[in-house]
Design a protein around this motif. Structure first.
Motif, PDB file in Angstrom:
ATOM      1  N   GLY A  74      38.273 -16.760 -30.995  1.00  0.00           N
ATOM      2  CA  GLY A  74      38.345 -18.209 -30.917  1.00  0.00           C
ATOM      3  C   GLY A  74      39.385 -18.686 -29.925  1.00  0.00           C
ATOM      4  O   GLY A  74      39.900 -19.808 -30.032  1.00  0.00           O
ATOM      5  N   ALA A  75      39.705 -17.859 -28.939  1.00  0.00           N
ATOM      6  CA  ALA A  75      40.715 -18.193 -27.937  1.00  0.00           C
ATOM      7  C   ALA A  75      40.055 -18.241 -26.563  1.00  0.00           C
ATOM      8  O   ALA A  75      38.883 -17.892 -26.395  1.00  0.00           O
ATOM      9  N   THR A  76      40.812 -18.687 -25.591  1.00  0.00           N
ATOM     10  CA  THR A  76      40.316 -18.728 -24.216  1.00  0.00           C
ATOM     11  C   THR A  76      41.343 -18.101 -23.290  1.00  0.00           C
ATOM     12  O   THR A  76      42.547 -18.098 -23.586  1.00  0.00           O
ATOM     13  N   ASP A  78      29.793  -3.904 -31.574  1.00  0.00           N
ATOM     14  CA  ASP A  78      29.924  -4.772 -30.411  1.00  0.00           C
ATOM     15  C   ASP A  78      31.287  -5.464 -30.492  1.00  0.00           C
ATOM     16  O   ASP A  78      32.087  -5.163 -31.397  1.00  0.00           O
ATOM     17  N   VAL A  79      31.584  -6.374 -29.570  1.00  0.00           N
ATOM     18  CA  VAL A  79      32.912  -6.985 -29.555  1.00  0.00           C
ATOM     19  C   VAL A  79      33.212  -7.770 -30.834  1.00  0.00           C
ATOM     20  O   VAL A  79      34.249  -7.551 -31.466  1.00  0.00           O
ATOM     21  N   PRO A  80      32.351  -8.697 -31.265  1.00  0.00           N
ATOM     22  CA  PRO A  80      32.689  -9.426 -32.497  1.00  0.00           C
ATOM     23  C   PRO A  80      32.886  -8.518 -33.708  1.00  0.00           C
ATOM     24  O   PRO A  80      33.808  -8.723 -34.503  1.00  0.00           O
ATOM     25  N   ALA A  81      32.033  -7.488 -33.848  1.00  0.00           N
ATOM     26  CA  ALA A  81      32.156  -6.584 -34.994  1.00  0.00           C
ATOM     27  C   ALA A  81      33.440  -5.775 -34.922  1.00  0.00           C
ATOM     28  O   ALA A  81      34.111  -5.559 -35.943  1.00  0.00           O
ATOM     29  N   SER A  82      33.817  -5.310 -33.730  1.00  0.00           N
ATOM     30  CA  SER A  82      35.042  -4.519 -33.603  1.00  0.00           C
ATOM     31  C   SER A  82      36.281  -5.374 -33.866  1.00  0.00           C
ATOM     32  O   SER A  82      37.213  -4.928 -34.542  1.00  0.00           O
ATOM     33  N   VAL A  83      36.298  -6.593 -33.361  1.00  0.00           N
ATOM     34  CA  VAL A  83      37.437  -7.472 -33.600  1.00  0.00           C
ATOM     35  C   VAL A  83      37.563  -7.784 -35.087  1.00  0.00           C
ATOM     36  O   VAL A  83      38.662  -7.737 -35.659  1.00  0.00           O
ATOM     37  N   VAL A  98      44.432  -9.089 -29.165  1.00  0.00           N
ATOM     38  CA  VAL A  98      43.954  -9.365 -30.517  1.00  0.00           C
ATOM     39  C   VAL A  98      45.092  -9.832 -31.419  1.00  0.00           C
ATOM     40  O   VAL A  98      44.926 -10.740 -32.231  1.00  0.00           O
ATOM     41  N   ASN A  99      46.266  -9.237 -31.253  1.00  0.00           N
ATOM     42  CA  ASN A  99      47.394  -9.564 -32.120  1.00  0.00           C
ATOM     43  C   ASN A  99      47.934 -10.957 -31.872  1.00  0.00           C
ATOM     44  O   ASN A  99      48.422 -11.624 -32.788  1.00  0.00           O
ATOM     45  N   GLY A 153      37.436 -11.753 -21.692  1.00  0.00           N
ATOM     46  CA  GLY A 153      36.933 -13.031 -22.178  1.00  0.00           C
ATOM     47  C   GLY A 153      36.075 -12.882 -23.418  1.00  0.00           C
ATOM     48  O   GLY A 153      36.085 -13.754 -24.302  1.00  0.00           O
ATOM     49  N   GLU A 154      35.325 -11.758 -23.510  1.00  0.00           N
ATOM     50  CA  GLU A 154      34.517 -11.512 -24.702  1.00  0.00           C
ATOM     51  C   GLU A 154      35.397 -11.352 -25.933  1.00  0.00           C
ATOM     52  O   GLU A 154      35.070 -11.850 -27.020  1.00  0.00           O
TER      53      GLU A 154
END
Length: 290
Positions: free
Chosen positions: A244-246, A273-278, A187-188, A237-238
């Motif tokens: 916005g990365a791969t 979920d993943v988007p909310a946690s990120v 994430v960082n 990958g999620e």
């Protein structure tokens, strides 16, 4: 009032916040880390305590009317494994002494998903027999020993033990260099040597704290051992997609914890979920170092 040892660490702080949200007064102990997170500031009582000091630990009972204990305090192993085991075992035994002396209702203690290492089944469920295998880290070895030490110490005492087999937790206050969870570094930096399909058990810290709080305060529990996690496997990958990365293609997902028992007895379901946690973590990091 509920006591959370190690209550300023990542899991402890989120557990304390969840307990407050449920309407309970909370006292947390702190030893090495004494900075109070913003979401707890002014809301909890903080006691400076080395949990290996038995007299100081028991003295908490003269200052607070403690109904339940969540024991999450622990140290980081150094070069001497014996000293690590001695320190953390002393803290556990003092907490168990306090639970018996104060006659608390429930004693919840941190174990780990690592106790299942060696089981080929997926997902890991609480009714699996724990295998006798070499373990990859001193902390996992200690957590495996915590379980019988706790249940045998409380047998016949009237104090209900709750063994928390905690999964891979990340979120606000996580150590970015944690050897147990690569997600903070992903994430960082939005870059990683991991593959998109690598992954396994992951749970966001506020969800984990809420699960522990529910297990601590539920009117009744039907078991002594509970998995604490999200209940589903995730891929890195999620997380990359949410940033916005791969990542490089390939890889394989690892094991994860089944939380059917936790959900049945407390009604717990993850909120992130993943988007909310990120998104929540990135917002946190705007004004906080970890």
């Amino acid at each position: 009032m509920i006591l959370v040892t190690g209550g300023l660490g990542m899991i402890g702080a989120h557990t304390a916040r969840a307990l407050l949200h449920l309407g309970h007064d909370v006292v947390v102990t702190a030893h090495r880390r004494v900075e109070v997170p913003s979401f707890l500031e002014g809301r909890v009582t903080v006691e400076r305590l080395d949990v290996t000091d038995r007299d100081a630990f028991l003295a908490l009972g003269s200052r607070h009317d403690i109904s339940d204990i969540v024991h999450l305090a622990g140290s980081i192993p150094g070069d001497d494994p014996v000293e690590f085991f001695r320190t953390d075992t002393a803290g556990l035994l003092n907490a168990l002494d306090a639970a018996r002396a104060w006659g608390v209702r429930r004693f919840a203690v941190a174990s780990s998903l690592g106790v299942y290492i060696g089981r080929p089944e997926v997902p890991w469920t609480e009714d699996l027999s724990l295998p006798s295998v070499a373990l990859p880290h001193l902390i996992i070895a200690y957590k495996k020993a915590v379980e019988p030490l706790t249940t045998h110490s409380l047998a016949g005492s009237g104090v209900q033990p709750v063994v928390l087999r905690i999964g891979t937790i990340w979120g606000p206050l996580v150590d970015p260099q944690s050897p147990f969870c690569p997600i903070p570094s992903l994430v960082n930096t939005a870059t990683s040597q991991m593959h998109a399909d690598d992954g396994g058990d992951v749970c966001y810290a506020p969800d984990a704290g809420r699960a522990i709080a529910l297990l601590t305060t539920a009117p009744t529990l039907n078991h002594e051992v509970y998995n604490v996690s999200s209940g589903r496997p995730f891929t890195y990958g999620e997380f990359a997609s949410a940033l916005g990365a791969t990542l490089q293609p390939g890889g394989s997902s690892g094991p994860y914890l089944d939380i059917s028992r936790l959900t049945a007895d407390t009604g717990f379901k993850p909120e992130f979920d993943v988007p909310a946690s990120v998104a929540d973590y990135l917002k946190w990091r705007e004004t906080n170092p970890r």
